[in-house]
Design a protein around this motif. Sequence first.
Motif, PDB file in Angstrom:
ATOM      1  N   ASP A   9       0.797  -1.222   0.000  1.00 60.72           N
ATOM      2  CA  ASP A   9       0.000   0.000   0.000  1.00 60.72           C
ATOM      3  C   ASP A   9       0.831   1.274   0.000  1.00 60.72           C
ATOM      4  O   ASP A   9       1.990   1.274   0.424  1.00 60.72           O
ATOM      5  CB  ASP A   9      -0.882   0.043   1.255  1.00 60.72           C
ATOM      6  CG  ASP A   9      -2.069  -0.908   1.175  1.00 60.72           C
ATOM      7  OD1 ASP A   9      -2.184  -1.654   0.185  1.00 60.72           O
ATOM      8  OD2 ASP A   9      -2.878  -0.902   2.119  1.00 60.72           O
ATOM      9  N   ASP A  10       0.167   2.336  -0.402  1.00 62.32           N
ATOM     10  CA  ASP A  10       0.541   3.742  -0.186  1.00 62.32           C
ATOM     11  C   ASP A  10       1.419   4.366  -1.261  1.00 62.32           C
ATOM     12  O   ASP A  10       1.548   5.591  -1.298  1.00 62.32           O
ATOM     13  CB  ASP A  10       1.178   3.968   1.193  1.00 62.32           C
ATOM     14  CG  ASP A  10       0.193   3.625   2.330  1.00 62.32           C
ATOM     15  OD1 ASP A  10      -1.025   3.599   2.050  1.00 62.32           O
ATOM     16  OD2 ASP A  10       0.639   3.373   3.455  1.00 62.32           O
ATOM     17  N   HIS A  72      -6.194   2.787  -3.942  1.00 59.41           N
ATOM     18  CA  HIS A  72      -6.127   2.749  -2.481  1.00 59.41           C
ATOM     19  C   HIS A  72      -6.730   4.036  -1.925  1.00 59.41           C
ATOM     20  O   HIS A  72      -6.270   4.575  -0.925  1.00 59.41           O
ATOM     21  CB  HIS A  72      -4.655   2.572  -2.071  1.00 59.41           C
ATOM     22  CG  HIS A  72      -4.406   2.401  -0.600  1.00 59.41           C
ATOM     23  ND1 HIS A  72      -5.132   1.550   0.201  1.00 59.41           N
ATOM     24  CD2 HIS A  72      -3.470   2.966   0.228  1.00 59.41           C
ATOM     25  CE1 HIS A  72      -4.653   1.602   1.448  1.00 59.41           C
ATOM     26  NE2 HIS A  72      -3.660   2.458   1.485  1.00 59.41           N
ATOM     27  N   HIS A  76      -6.784   8.686   0.894  1.00 54.84           N
ATOM     28  CA  HIS A  76      -6.441   7.827   2.033  1.00 54.84           C
ATOM     29  C   HIS A  76      -7.345   8.066   3.238  1.00 54.84           C
ATOM     30  O   HIS A  76      -6.907   7.978   4.391  1.00 54.84           O
ATOM     31  CB  HIS A  76      -4.969   7.981   2.438  1.00 54.84           C
ATOM     32  CG  HIS A  76      -4.407   6.753   3.091  1.00 54.84           C
ATOM     33  ND1 HIS A  76      -4.395   6.570   4.443  1.00 54.84           N
ATOM     34  CD2 HIS A  76      -3.853   5.637   2.576  1.00 54.84           C
ATOM     35  CE1 HIS A  76      -3.836   5.397   4.737  1.00 54.84           C
ATOM     36  NE2 HIS A  76      -3.505   4.809   3.608  1.00 54.84           N
TER      37      HIS A  76
HETATM   38 ZN   LIG Z   1      -2.610   3.051   3.212  1.00 56.50          ZN
END
Ligand SMILES: [Zn+2]
Length: 227
Positions: A9-10, A72, A76
């Motif tokens: 992720d991210d 994602h 966020h």
């Molecule tokens: Zn995340």
Amino acid sequence: MHIVTLSFDDGFERSSLRTAEIFERHGLIAELNVVATGHRGEPDETWHTGWPKGDFGLWNELQARGHRVMPHGYRHANKVELPLADAQRLIERCLDVFAAELEGFEPSEASFAFPYNRSTPALEAWLGSQVRAFRTGGDAVMRLPHIGQQRVTCVSFGPARCDDHMVRTVDAFLAGPPGWLCYNLHGLDEEGWGPVGSDTLDRLLERLVGRGVQVLPITDVLDSIAA
Ligand SMILES: [Zn+2]
């Protein structure tokens, strides 16, 4: 049969590049779940600042190299803390950005990774009509995938390094009955929440490939049974 998904992720720029390189070294496809506005300074949570995010130039490059780049979130947000309509609007904006920026992106073929692995039944019910699948928090080990499956559950570990937890989780899974393990990771080395050492990741992938374990992104797992 044991299937392992490592879901990153991210969208940290440096970690994403290195993750892709490590997966390529083992002939594998990486799954990178990135924030639609990450390269524009979102998310603005303090633990995220200081680690540059990739942009869609990088995401298109990594996708062209065979990796999966998946949504994602728009910024966020923790969707559990928002009214349903607001959470839906953010996901729609996220999917719109992906459609505009990522070559060939089709929501109906994508998996959506909930930020913080937090979701609600109402949001999941709606999201199932928007995307192919979604990842949220829950059991790390699922039954082998079934046709029509959309809900994928995972675990993660942080904020400290997750190396030991990841290796223990994978080894316990491999010692058990057939199934599908989904483990959520973030950055490599010192980058991001609950990072994993690149050396640990490299050794784990080598071991998994050596044992004939299938290491696949979520959508590839689902494609393998739909075929
Ligand atoms: Zn995340």
